[in-house]
Design an enzyme around this catalytic site. Structure first.
Site, PDB file in Angstrom:
ATOM      1  N   LYS A 157     -21.788 -49.203 116.997  1.00 11.09           N
ATOM      2  CA  LYS A 157     -21.826 -50.652 116.874  1.00 11.09           C
ATOM      3  C   LYS A 157     -20.840 -51.619 117.477  1.00 11.09           C
ATOM      4  CE  LYS A 157     -24.861 -50.411 112.784  1.00 11.09           C
ATOM      5  NZ  LYS A 157     -25.213 -50.670 111.355  1.00 11.09           N
ATOM      6  N   GLY A 201     -28.686 -48.637 106.291  1.00  6.35           N
ATOM      7  CA  GLY A 201     -28.293 -49.340 105.413  1.00  6.35           C
ATOM      8  C   GLY A 201     -27.156 -49.020 104.485  1.00  6.35           C
ATOM      9  N   LYS A 215     -17.491 -60.955 109.733  1.00  5.86           N
ATOM     10  CA  LYS A 215     -17.972 -62.121 108.602  1.00  5.86           C
ATOM     11  C   LYS A 215     -18.968 -61.564 107.948  1.00  5.86           C
ATOM     12  CE  LYS A 215     -17.424 -66.185 107.189  1.00  5.86           C
ATOM     13  NZ  LYS A 215     -16.349 -66.327 106.162  1.00  5.86           N
ATOM     14  N   HIS A 228     -32.965 -61.216 107.646  1.00 10.53           N
ATOM     15  CA  HIS A 228     -32.803 -60.212 108.680  1.00 10.53           C
ATOM     16  C   HIS A 228     -34.117 -60.572 109.470  1.00 10.53           C
ATOM     17  CE1 HIS A 228     -32.595 -56.171 110.053  1.00 10.53           C
ATOM     18  NE2 HIS A 228     -33.677 -56.481 110.537  1.00 10.53           N
ATOM     19  N   GLU A 238     -32.039 -56.382 116.204  1.00 11.44           N
ATOM     20  CA  GLU A 238     -31.855 -57.067 114.964  1.00 11.44           C
ATOM     21  C   GLU A 238     -30.913 -58.129 114.929  1.00 11.44           C
ATOM     22  OE1 GLU A 238     -33.244 -53.285 112.252  1.00 11.44           O
ATOM     23  OE2 GLU A 238     -31.206 -53.632 112.230  1.00 11.44           O
ATOM     24  N   GLU A 275     -27.563 -55.301 115.519  1.00 10.47           N
ATOM     25  CA  GLU A 275     -27.616 -53.831 116.268  1.00 10.47           C
ATOM     26  C   GLU A 275     -29.078 -53.975 116.843  1.00 10.47           C
ATOM     27  OE1 GLU A 275     -28.135 -50.528 113.919  1.00 10.47           O
ATOM     28  OE2 GLU A 275     -29.469 -51.313 112.518  1.00 10.47           O
ATOM     29  N   ARG A 331     -35.444 -46.962 119.127  1.00  9.80           N
ATOM     30  CA  ARG A 331     -36.542 -46.098 118.717  1.00  9.80           C
ATOM     31  C   ARG A 331     -37.746 -46.821 118.061  1.00  9.80           C
ATOM     32  NH1 ARG A 331     -35.874 -47.280 113.371  1.00  9.80           N
ATOM     33  NH2 ARG A 331     -33.642 -47.395 112.662  1.00  9.80           N
ATOM     34  N   VAL A 340     -39.735 -48.462 111.668  1.00  9.38           N
ATOM     35  CA  VAL A 340     -40.734 -47.767 110.541  1.00  9.38           C
ATOM     36  C   VAL A 340     -41.900 -49.000 110.601  1.00  9.38           C
ATOM     37  CG1 VAL A 340     -40.904 -48.119 108.078  1.00  9.38           C
ATOM     38  CG2 VAL A 340     -38.959 -46.910 109.143  1.00  9.38           C
ATOM     39  N   ARG A 362     -43.716 -50.932 101.979  1.00 13.87           N
ATOM     40  CA  ARG A 362     -43.192 -49.762 101.845  1.00 13.87           C
ATOM     41  C   ARG A 362     -43.309 -49.306 100.579  1.00 13.87           C
ATOM     42  NH1 ARG A 362     -37.848 -48.628 105.716  1.00 13.87           N
ATOM     43  NH2 ARG A 362     -38.227 -50.347 107.185  1.00 13.87           N
TER      44      ARG A 362
HETATM   45  P1  ADP Z   1     -36.141 -49.461 110.225  1.00 13.73           P
HETATM   46  O1  ADP Z   1     -35.689 -50.486 110.330  1.00 13.73           O
HETATM   47  O2  ADP Z   1     -36.779 -48.588 111.160  1.00 13.73           O
HETATM   48  O3  ADP Z   1     -36.546 -49.241 108.760  1.00 13.73           O
HETATM   49  P2  ADP Z   1     -33.846 -47.972 109.290  1.00 13.73           P
HETATM   50  O4  ADP Z   1     -32.461 -48.133 109.713  1.00 13.73           O
HETATM   51  O5  ADP Z   1     -34.415 -48.119 107.993  1.00 13.73           O
HETATM   52  O6  ADP Z   1     -34.817 -48.644 110.306  1.00 13.73           O
HETATM   53  O7  ADP Z   1     -34.035 -46.332 109.433  1.00 13.73           O
HETATM   54  C1  ADP Z   1     -35.192 -45.798 109.591  1.00 13.73           C
HETATM   55  C2  ADP Z   1     -35.050 -44.618 108.937  1.00 13.73           C
HETATM   56  O8  ADP Z   1     -34.003 -43.609 109.191  1.00 13.73           O
HETATM   57  C3  ADP Z   1     -35.121 -44.793 107.460  1.00 13.73           C
HETATM   58  O9  ADP Z   1     -35.891 -43.751 106.799  1.00 13.73           O
HETATM   59  C4  ADP Z   1     -33.402 -44.662 107.203  1.00 13.73           C
HETATM   60  O10 ADP Z   1     -33.307 -44.155 105.945  1.00 13.73           O
HETATM   61  C5  ADP Z   1     -33.119 -43.665 108.081  1.00 13.73           C
HETATM   62  N1  ADP Z   1     -31.901 -43.636 108.917  1.00 13.73           N
HETATM   63  C6  ADP Z   1     -31.665 -44.436 109.890  1.00 13.73           C
HETATM   64  N2  ADP Z   1     -30.195 -44.262 110.254  1.00 13.73           N
HETATM   65  C7  ADP Z   1     -29.710 -43.161 109.423  1.00 13.73           C
HETATM   66  C8  ADP Z   1     -28.457 -42.556 109.235  1.00 13.73           C
HETATM   67  N3  ADP Z   1     -27.537 -42.928 110.156  1.00 13.73           N
HETATM   68  N4  ADP Z   1     -28.477 -41.690 108.231  1.00 13.73           N
HETATM   69  C9  ADP Z   1     -29.309 -41.562 107.495  1.00 13.73           C
HETATM   70  N5  ADP Z   1     -30.779 -41.885 107.643  1.00 13.73           N
HETATM   71  C10 ADP Z   1     -30.891 -42.907 108.508  1.00 13.73           C
HETATM   72  P1  ADP Z   2     -27.899 -50.354 109.626  1.00 10.82           P
HETATM   73  O1  ADP Z   2     -27.508 -49.663 110.771  1.00 10.82           O
HETATM   74  O2  ADP Z   2     -27.635 -49.510 108.384  1.00 10.82           O
HETATM   75  O3  ADP Z   2     -29.661 -50.777 109.654  1.00 10.82           O
HETATM   76  P2  ADP Z   2     -27.336 -53.193 110.075  1.00 10.82           P
HETATM   77  O4  ADP Z   2     -26.156 -53.818 110.841  1.00 10.82           O
HETATM   78  O5  ADP Z   2     -28.576 -53.460 110.800  1.00 10.82           O
HETATM   79  O6  ADP Z   2     -27.139 -51.782 109.485  1.00 10.82           O
HETATM   80  O7  ADP Z   2     -27.464 -54.011 108.489  1.00 10.82           O
HETATM   81  C1  ADP Z   2     -28.659 -53.601 107.580  1.00 10.82           C
HETATM   82  C2  ADP Z   2     -28.483 -54.721 106.735  1.00 10.82           C
HETATM   83  O8  ADP Z   2     -27.290 -54.931 105.908  1.00 10.82           O
HETATM   84  C3  ADP Z   2     -29.145 -55.883 107.178  1.00 10.82           C
HETATM   85  O9  ADP Z   2     -30.374 -56.178 107.211  1.00 10.82           O
HETATM   86  C4  ADP Z   2     -28.688 -56.989 106.251  1.00 10.82           C
HETATM   87  O10 ADP Z   2     -29.281 -56.994 105.041  1.00 10.82           O
HETATM   88  C5  ADP Z   2     -27.024 -56.547 105.942  1.00 10.82           C
HETATM   89  N1  ADP Z   2     -26.028 -56.858 106.789  1.00 10.82           N
HETATM   90  C6  ADP Z   2     -25.503 -56.273 107.746  1.00 10.82           C
HETATM   91  N2  ADP Z   2     -24.493 -57.161 108.531  1.00 10.82           N
HETATM   92  C7  ADP Z   2     -24.368 -58.255 107.556  1.00 10.82           C
HETATM   93  C8  ADP Z   2     -23.446 -59.431 107.520  1.00 10.82           C
HETATM   94  N3  ADP Z   2     -22.555 -59.428 108.419  1.00 10.82           N
HETATM   95  N4  ADP Z   2     -23.709 -60.483 106.554  1.00 10.82           N
HETATM   96  C9  ADP Z   2     -24.539 -60.063 105.655  1.00 10.82           C
HETATM   97  N5  ADP Z   2     -25.344 -59.063 105.586  1.00 10.82           N
HETATM   98  C10 ADP Z   2     -25.309 -58.146 106.377  1.00 10.82           C
HETATM   99 MG    MG Z   3     -30.286 -52.093 110.735  1.00  7.96          MG
END
Ligand code: ADP
Ligand code: ADP
Ligand code: MG
Length: 452
Positions: free
Chosen positions: A117, A171, A207, A214, A281, A294, A298, A301, A344
Site C-alpha cells: 500500500k 478489510g 488520516k 467507498h 478504490e 488502493e 484482479r 467480487v 452478498r
Molecule cells: P472485493 O472488493 O473484491 O470484495 P476484498 O478486499 O473484499 O475485495 O477481497 C476479496 C476476497 O478476498 C474476500 O473474500 C476477502 O475476504 C479476501 N481477501 C482479500 N485479501 C485478503 C487477505 N490479505 N487475506 C485474507 N483474505 C483476503
Molecule cells: P483492504 O485492502 O483491506 O480492502 P482498503 O484500504 O481498501 O483495505 O480499506 C478497506 C475499507 O476500510 C474501506 O472500504 C473503508 O471502509 C475503510 N477505510 C480504509 N481507509 C480508510 C480511511 N483512511 N478512513 C476511513 N475509512 C477507511
Molecule cells: Mg480494499
C-alpha cells in the site's frame, strides 16, 4: 500467449463464474479442490479436476507447489486466480510464468507495486492522484522515526488517524487511533497483528475519514496500451470494513465528479502500465473530495453490477486480454444503462456476523427479469467452516435506482435458504431503511443505530 486449458486456482461461485467464461470461449478447464470441497459444483462441472490437499487454505488453495503440479499433470497452459487466495500474489504470478503458464491477470510487477500500500500510494501520487495525508514509520532517509518525531508528524495530519498494514487486505489489519496517548500502544498491536495475518509487520498511519463513502472504478486494459474505465461501484455498505452490498451508479456522484474520479483511476492504472481488469478504490468524504485507497489487481467480487449496466462481460474480456487480443471497446462505446445492486449473501448470523456453517437443507433461488444469481451451492450442500462465508451473490438490474431496490426486495423475499443462517434478513432491512433509500449513507451505516 495462446492457451487452451485453464486451471482455475479458486473455489466457490467465482470458480464457476470463470469456468463458464472459459467454456464459452472454447477453452477447457481444470478445477482444483480441497478435500472439504469434493462435492462442490465447480468440481462437478469441470472438464478435469485435481484434489490439491486438505481443507486448510494454506495446504490447498494457497499451496503454490500443489497448484503448479496440478497444472503440470493436466497439461493446463494458463491459470486464472479468481479473487482472494493467490490472486494478488506476485510470487505466484511469476512462478506461473516461469513454468510457461499464462497468468490471467496483470504483470507480476504491477501486482507487486500495487500490493504494497505504501509503494502503491507513492506510485499513483506521481501520476497526480489525490492521497490522504499519511505518515510512514521511517523518515525520507529510511531511518526509523523517534517517538517524538512520529507523534509530531501525526499531530500535523491530526487525529483521528488509522493504522493500516502495508500488505493488508480483506478489510483486516486496521486500527483507529483517536489520541496521542493511544498511538504507540496501538502501533505495537497493529504491527504484531499484521505480522501474523500478512507475514509483514510493516504498517503506516493515514488520516481517518469519519464519514467515508467507498467508491471504486473498474478498469479494463489490453497489453498494447489501450485502457478504458467502466464506471464506478458504491461499496459503502460494509461490516468490519468488508463489503456487503454494492451498487452502480453511485447515488453520491455528480457527472463532473465521476469524470474526475475516472480520469484519476486511469492515471493510477497507467502509472504501472496496467493491463487486465483492475479496480481503483477511493474514499469520498462528506466534502465531495476523493482520495486513493488502493488498487485491486484482479477481478472483484462485485464485478457483476458493472456487467449489468454496461453489458460487458468482464471475465471474458480479462481472458481475451491474457490471450493477447486487442481491446475492441473504446471509451465512447461504453454506455451505462439503468441501475444495478448486488447483495452478498453470506452464511452468517445477520446480527452478530458470526459464521454459520452447516448443511443447506433447502435451497430455492429467486428468478425473473433482471435477476441474476452467482452461486455454487444447492440443497444438501455442506457449508464448511474453512473458507470465506460468502454463499452467493444476488444481483438485480432495472431502469432506475428505486426500481432496482424494489426488484431486489422481491427477489430476497422469494429466496429460500434453510439450514444455515444468512444475511438475507439484514439485506431486507437495509433496503427498507430511509438512509439507504435516500442514497445518503456511508461506511458507518451498519455500525450506527438505524431508524426503523
Ligand atoms: P472485493 O472488493 O473484491 O470484495 P476484498 O478486499 O473484499 O475485495 O477481497 C476479496 C476476497 O478476498 C474476500 O473474500 C476477502 O475476504 C479476501 N481477501 C482479500 N485479501 C485478503 C487477505 N490479505 N487475506 C485474507 N483474505 C483476503
Ligand atoms: P483492504 O485492502 O483491506 O480492502 P482498503 O484500504 O481498501 O483495505 O480499506 C478497506 C475499507 O476500510 C474501506 O472500504 C473503508 O471502509 C475503510 N477505510 C480504509 N481507509 C480508510 C480511511 N483512511 N478512513 C476511513 N475509512 C477507511
Ligand atoms: Mg480494499
Amino acid at each position: 500467449m495462446a492457451f487452451k486449458k485453464v486451471l482455475i486456482a479458486n473455489r466457490g461461485e467465482i470458480a464457476l463464474r470463470i469456468q463458464r467464461a472459459c467454456h464459452e470461449l472454447g477453452l477447457a478447464t481444470v478445477c482444483v479442490y480441497s478435500t472439504a470441497d469434493a462435492e462442490s459444483l465447480h468440481v462437478k462441472f469441470a472438464d478435469e479436476s485435481v484434489c490439491i490437499g486438505p481443507p486448510s487454505p494454506r495446504e490447498s488453495y494457497l499451496n503454490i507447489h500443489a497448484l503448479l503440479s496440478a497444472a503440470e499433470v493436466t497439461g493446463a497452459d494458463a491459470v486464472h486466480p479468481g479473487y482472494g487466495f493467490l490472486s494478488e500474489n506476485a510470487q505466484f504470478a511469476r512462478a506461473c510464468q516461469e513454468m510457461g503458464l499464462t497468468f490471467i491477470g496483470p504483470s507480476p510487477d504491477a501486482i507487486e507495486r500495487m500490493g504494497h500500500k505504501i509503494v502503491a500510494k507513492e506510485t499513483v501520487h506521481s501520476a497526480g492522484v489525490p492521497l490522504f495525508p499519511s505518515v510512514k514509520l521511517v523518515d525520507s532517509k529510511g531511518k526509523i522515526r523517534s517517538e517524538s518525531d512520529l507523534k509530531k508528524k501525526v499531530e500535523e495530519i491530526g487525529y483521528p488517524v488509522l493504522i493500516k498494514a502495508a500488505m493488508g487486505g480483506g478489510g483486516r489489519g486496521m486500527k483507529v487511533v483517536r489520541s496521542a496517548e493511544e498511538l504507540l500502544r496501538a502501533l505495537d498491536v497493529a504491527r504484531s497483528e499484521s505480522k501474523s495475518a500478512f507475514g509483514s509487520e510493516e504498517v503506516y498511519i493515514e488520516k481517518y475519514c469519519e464519514q467515508p463513502r467507498h467508491i471504486e472504478f473498474q478498469i479494463l486494459a489490453d497489453q498494447f496500451g489501450h485502457m478504458v474505465h467502466l464506471g464506478e461501484r458504491d461499496c459503502s455498505i460494509q461490516r468490519r470494513h468488508q463489503k456487503l452490498l454494492e451498487e452502480t451508479p453511485s447515488p453520491a456522484l455528480t457527472p463532473l465528479l465521476r469524470e474526475k474520479m475516472a480520469a484519476a483511476s486511469l492515471a493510477a492504472a497507467k502509472a504501472v502500465n496496467y493491463f487486465s481488469v483492475g479496480t481503483i478504490e477511493f474514499i469520498l468524504d462528506s466534502d465531495q473530495k476523493f482520495y486513493f485507497l488502493e488498487m485491486n489487481t484482479r477481478i472483484q467480487v462485485e464485478h457483476p453490477v458493472t456487467e449489468m449496466v454496461t453489458g460487458v462481460d468482464l471475465v471474458r474480456e480479462q481472458i481475451l486480454v491474457a490471450l493477447g487480443e486487442k481491446l475492441t471497446l473504446k471509451q465512447p462505446d461504453i454506455k451505462f444503462s439503468g441501475h444495478s445492486i448486488e447483495c452478498r449473501i453470506t452464511a452468517e448470523d445477520p446480527k452478530t456476523f458470526a459464521p454459520s456453517p452447516g448443511r443447506v437443507t433447502h435451497f430455492h433461488p429467486p428468478m425473473g427479469k433482471g435477476v441474476r444469481l452467482e452461486s455454487s451451492f444447492y440443497s444438501d450442500y455442506l457449508v464448511s467452516p474453512y473458507y470465506d462465508s460468502l454463499l452467493c451473490k444476488l444481483i438485480v438490474h432495472d431502469e432506475t435506482r428505486p426500481l432496482a431496490i424494489a426488484r431486489m426486495r422481491e427477489a430476497l423475499k422469494e429466496f429460500i435458504i434453510r439450514g444455515v443462517k444468512t444475511t438475507i434478513p439484514l439485506h431486507l432491512e437495509i433496503l427498507d431503511s430511509p438512509d439507504f433509500i435516500s442514497g445518503k449513507y456511508d461506511t458507518r451505516y451498519l455500525s450506527l443505530p438505524r431508524a426503523a
